[in-house]
Design an enzyme around this catalytic site. Structure first.
Site, mmCIF file in Angstrom:
data_model
loop_
_atom_site.group_PDB
_atom_site.id
_atom_site.type_symbol
_atom_site.label_atom_id
_atom_site.label_comp_id
_atom_site.label_asym_id
_atom_site.label_seq_id
_atom_site.Cartn_x
_atom_site.Cartn_y
_atom_site.Cartn_z
ATOM 1 N N SER A 120 0.833 -1.194 0.000
ATOM 2 C CA SER A 120 0.000 0.000 0.000
ATOM 3 C C SER A 120 0.880 1.261 0.000
ATOM 4 O O SER A 120 1.723 1.423 -0.873
ATOM 5 C CB SER A 120 -0.949 -0.029 1.197
ATOM 6 O OG SER A 120 -1.998 0.908 1.048
ATOM 7 N N ASP A 169 -0.242 -4.819 -3.681
ATOM 8 C CA ASP A 169 -1.598 -4.278 -3.784
ATOM 9 C C ASP A 169 -1.643 -2.757 -3.692
ATOM 10 O O ASP A 169 -2.383 -2.184 -2.887
ATOM 11 C CB ASP A 169 -2.518 -4.887 -2.724
ATOM 12 C CG ASP A 169 -3.960 -4.983 -3.237
ATOM 13 O OD1 ASP A 169 -4.145 -5.474 -4.353
ATOM 14 O OD2 ASP A 169 -4.894 -4.552 -2.524
ATOM 15 N N HIS A 212 -7.219 -6.314 0.906
ATOM 16 C CA HIS A 212 -6.134 -5.392 0.565
ATOM 17 C C HIS A 212 -4.827 -5.799 1.236
ATOM 18 O O HIS A 212 -3.750 -5.639 0.662
ATOM 19 C CB HIS A 212 -6.536 -3.982 0.984
ATOM 20 C CG HIS A 212 -5.484 -2.951 0.762
ATOM 21 N ND1 HIS A 212 -4.810 -2.812 -0.443
ATOM 22 C CD2 HIS A 212 -4.968 -2.007 1.595
ATOM 23 C CE1 HIS A 212 -3.940 -1.822 -0.345
ATOM 24 N NE2 HIS A 212 -4.000 -1.318 0.878
#
EC number: 3.1.1.-
Length: 347
Positions: A119, A144, A315
């Site tokens: 992230s 991700d 996520h």
């Protein structure tokens, strides 16, 4: 130096699973305090350990497959790291932090290093690589994070942050919420990583936990759930929990993400082209192929990076499927002849 991990925690009422926190030492050999200098002198004390919410279970899974050393860095504002300006979370500042820590750890001749980030951490890894702040960089892995998806998500980020509980009455309560909300789907991962994402409030009416919040919270129960005796209501139990909560030290988020909004654009805008421009071998791990934007789709078709989609993950891909992430990273490193397999690992 890890505070609050050795306490005994009771199980949450009615819970059938173990939500107690897990010690970082089960996944890392040591924790070091690294002091680095910048323009203002010695103002940053970093802790490479497992408090950063990146690789935890993935650590043991990776080192069981390949010959390597893993350092998990607490970025500023995270874990046990202390800086003079913890609210400066710009991509430029955090990238320099990574380079400074590498230099402090290894001097002028660092070993070959692969940067892995999830992230926002993935974005910082890319900015660090593009700025050539790790001269011995041999590989780059984003988990991700895609510019197009991230930029779209920024519009609803404040609403998402407001929907999260502001406080938790215990570490167990925070771990339970992370699993039930789907933030982290793997319970074992949540037991490790949530410890570094929250901190104990300093007082019953501290700035992080104002009196109104302390008296109004906490544990969300399903409305249809009845107590163990079958006769009481959820509301009655909630009142009992709230009364007990007032006597306890509450936990709140270690970093107030809502206050970092001014940096969001700088983290993600132009990220896809920056990633593609890195000359080192690159790996992109995604929870779904729908996350690809136009630039990365074209780059992937041109073979500019290796991509692997890990379905049935949220996520937090590295938390939800640590073994699959470890296998992907290990295979990537072996394929490029950056390391050797161990333990009979077949890639």
């Amino acid at each position: 130096m890890i505070h609050g991990l050795s306490h005994k925690f009771r199980m949450a009422p009615g819970a059938g699973r173990d939500f107690s926190p897990v010690l970082w030492s089960q996944y890392f050999e040591s924790m070091e305090d690294v002091v680095v200098e910048n323009e203002t002198g010695k103002d940053i004390s970093f802790f490479p350990d497992c408090h950063s919410h990146y690789e935890n279970l993935s650590v043991s899974a990776i080192i069981s497959r390949i010959q390597c050393r893993i350092v998990a860095l607490d970025l500023r504002g995270h874990g046990e790291t202390k800086v003079r300006n913890p609210e400066d979370l710009s991509a430029e500042t955090m990238s320099k932090d990574v380079g400074n820590v590498v230099e402090a750890l290894y001097g002028d001749l660092p070993p070959p290093i692969m940067l892995i980030g999830h992230s926002m951490g993935g974005a910082i890894a890319v900015h660090t690589a593009v700025a050539n702040l790790v001269p011995s960089l041999l590989g780059l892995c984003m988990i991700d994070v895609v510019e197009g998806t991230a930029m779209d998500a920024l519009n609803s980020m404040q609403n998402f942050l407001r929907s999260r509980p502001k406080t938790f009455k215990s570490l167990e309560n925070a771990i339970e919420w992370s699993v039930k909300s789907g933030q982290i789907r793997n319970l074992e991962s949540a037991r490790v990583s949530m410890v570094g994402q929250v901190k104990q409030c300093e007082g019953a009416a501290s700035p992080e936990c104002p009196k109104a919040i302390v008296e109004g919270i906490i544990e969300e129960e399903e409305e249809e759930e009845e107590d163990d005796e079958g006769g009481g209501s959820v509301n009655k139990r909630k009142k009992e929990d709230d009364t007990e909560t007032k006597k306890e030290h509450l936990y709140t988020w270690r970093i107030e993400l809502a206050k970092t909004e001014k940096y969001w654009d700088g983290w993600f805008r132009g990220l896809s082209n920056l990633f593609l421009s890195c000359p080192t071998p690159k790996l992109l791990l995604l929870a779904g192929v729908d996350r690809l934007d136009k630039d990365l789709t074209i780059g992937q078709m041109q073979g500019k990076f290796q991509m692997q989609v890990l379905p049935q993950c949220g996520h937090a891909v590295h938390e939800d499927a640590p073994d699959k992430v470890a296998e992907a990273v290990a295979t990537f490193l072996i394929r490029h002849r950056f390391t050797e397999p161990i333990g009979g690992f077949q890639w």
